[in-house]
Design a protein around this motif. Structure first.
Motif, mmCIF file in Angstrom:
data_model
loop_
_atom_site.group_PDB
_atom_site.id
_atom_site.type_symbol
_atom_site.label_atom_id
_atom_site.label_comp_id
_atom_site.label_asym_id
_atom_site.label_seq_id
_atom_site.Cartn_x
_atom_site.Cartn_y
_atom_site.Cartn_z
ATOM 1 N N MET A 15 0.486 -7.914 -6.137
ATOM 2 C CA MET A 15 -0.861 -8.288 -5.181
ATOM 3 C C MET A 15 -0.520 -9.374 -3.997
ATOM 4 O O MET A 15 0.482 -10.157 -4.204
ATOM 5 C CB MET A 15 -1.972 -9.040 -6.404
ATOM 6 N N GLY A 16 -1.033 -9.015 -3.019
ATOM 7 C CA GLY A 16 -0.844 -9.656 -2.074
ATOM 8 C C GLY A 16 0.157 -9.108 -0.912
ATOM 9 O O GLY A 16 0.347 -9.436 0.295
ATOM 10 N N ARG A 64 -9.200 -4.664 4.898
ATOM 11 C CA ARG A 64 -7.902 -4.684 4.257
ATOM 12 C C ARG A 64 -7.365 -3.226 4.443
ATOM 13 O O ARG A 64 -6.199 -3.159 4.299
ATOM 14 C CB ARG A 64 -7.832 -5.141 2.760
ATOM 15 N N SER A 82 -2.624 -6.356 -0.450
ATOM 16 C CA SER A 82 -3.229 -5.547 -1.490
ATOM 17 C C SER A 82 -3.682 -6.316 -2.695
ATOM 18 O O SER A 82 -3.396 -7.335 -2.880
ATOM 19 C CB SER A 82 -1.961 -4.742 -1.982
ATOM 20 N N GLU A 83 -4.833 -5.522 -3.506
ATOM 21 C CA GLU A 83 -5.206 -6.154 -4.692
ATOM 22 C C GLU A 83 -5.110 -5.248 -5.798
ATOM 23 O O GLU A 83 -5.068 -4.106 -5.650
ATOM 24 C CB GLU A 83 -6.749 -6.519 -4.367
ATOM 25 N N PRO A 84 -5.112 -5.694 -7.130
ATOM 26 C CA PRO A 84 -5.130 -4.942 -8.352
ATOM 27 C C PRO A 84 -6.123 -3.793 -8.331
ATOM 28 O O PRO A 84 -5.789 -2.456 -8.572
ATOM 29 C CB PRO A 84 -5.236 -5.776 -9.442
ATOM 30 N N ARG A 85 -7.357 -3.956 -7.687
ATOM 31 C CA ARG A 85 -8.468 -3.029 -7.890
ATOM 32 C C ARG A 85 -7.876 -1.742 -6.639
ATOM 33 O O ARG A 85 -8.541 -0.905 -6.821
ATOM 34 C CB ARG A 85 -9.713 -3.722 -7.427
ATOM 35 N N ASP A 86 -7.162 -2.229 -5.862
ATOM 36 C CA ASP A 86 -6.686 -0.969 -5.085
ATOM 37 C C ASP A 86 -5.685 0.140 -5.839
ATOM 38 O O ASP A 86 -5.404 1.290 -5.077
ATOM 39 C CB ASP A 86 -5.697 -1.361 -3.853
#
Lengths: 115, 114
Positions: A15-16, A64, A82-86
């Motif tokens: 993440m990130g 994003r 980036s995020e986990p939901r991506d």
């Protein structure tokens, strides 16, 4: 003829981090599409290009996400941060002509996992 | 706007059974209609298409007829095989404002058991 080529096939990152997905469409095709596929939401159109120009980006989830097509043979989809939901499978597809009677040709996708 | 409605799966059939997956659409003008198939771990690939009313698309034993009067494009196969297990997507495509506009259904998962 080579089909639509996507890279990487798999991407795992934290993440990130910034993620860049790549696509090479079929030579001669003037349309390029980016899709996201998840179990929850199915197949979603994110953005599409005609002759390298973005036509409709209304499906891009948020700022994003960004996509570029610098030339007829290459496109990128970038997620930053980036995020986990991506986490999803991202597909690129190309087609020829605006008449609507030609099919889309899909790549094998990039399976993205954000930890 | 354009829309495609297809039956939700999963659909489970025994080998050699008859298959029907329903698809109906809403669109202005005269869209082209498609069925795509997605095998596990792969992208969608064209199965068949029809570009005008009463056309029948066919491929690998699958058939679908473009019915404008009922705005439908149902997918059929007389005898399914285990290798037909996949997700099937109905789609329409038309020119809108000078550009190609494509709408996909939600996909129907088919599982064929021996």
């Amino acid at each position: 003829d080579a089909g639509v080529i996507q890279s990487p096939r798999h991407e795992v990152t934290e993440m990130g981090q910034e993620v860049t997905l790549r696509c090479k469409p079929i030579s001669g095709h003037d349309y390029l599409f980016w899709y996201r596929q998840t179990m929850m939401r199915g197949l979603e159109l994110l953005i599409y290009f005609n002759n390298n120009v973005p036509i409709d980006d209304s499906g891009m989830p948020e700022d994003r996400f960004s996509a570029k097509m610098p030339n007829a043979s290459f496109s990128t989809l970038k997620i930053q941060p980036s995020e986990p939901r991506d986490s999803a499978v991202y597909f690129c597809a190309s087609s020829f002509g605006g008449s609507g009677n030609q099919p889309q040709h899909f790549g094998d996708g990039t399976r993205l996992s954000i930890l | 706007g354009n829309s495609v409605t297809q039956m939700e799966g999963p659909v489970t059939l025994s080998e050699e059974a008859f298959l029907t997956i329903n698809c109906t659409y809403t669109a202005t003008g005269y869209p082209s209609l498609f069925w795509y198939v997605q095998y596990p771990g792969e992208g969608l690939q064209l199965l068949l298409k029809a570009t005008k009313a009463d056309d029948k698309g066919s491929n690998k034993g699958f058939e679908a007829t473009y019915r404008k009067e009922t705005t439908s494009f149902h997918l059929e196969k007389g005898s399914v095989q285990v290798s037909d297990s996949a997700v099937y997507f109905c789609a329409l495509s038309r020119n809108s404002g000078g550009y190609q506009k494509v709408t996909f259904g939600i996909g129907t998962k088919l599982q064929v058991i021996p």
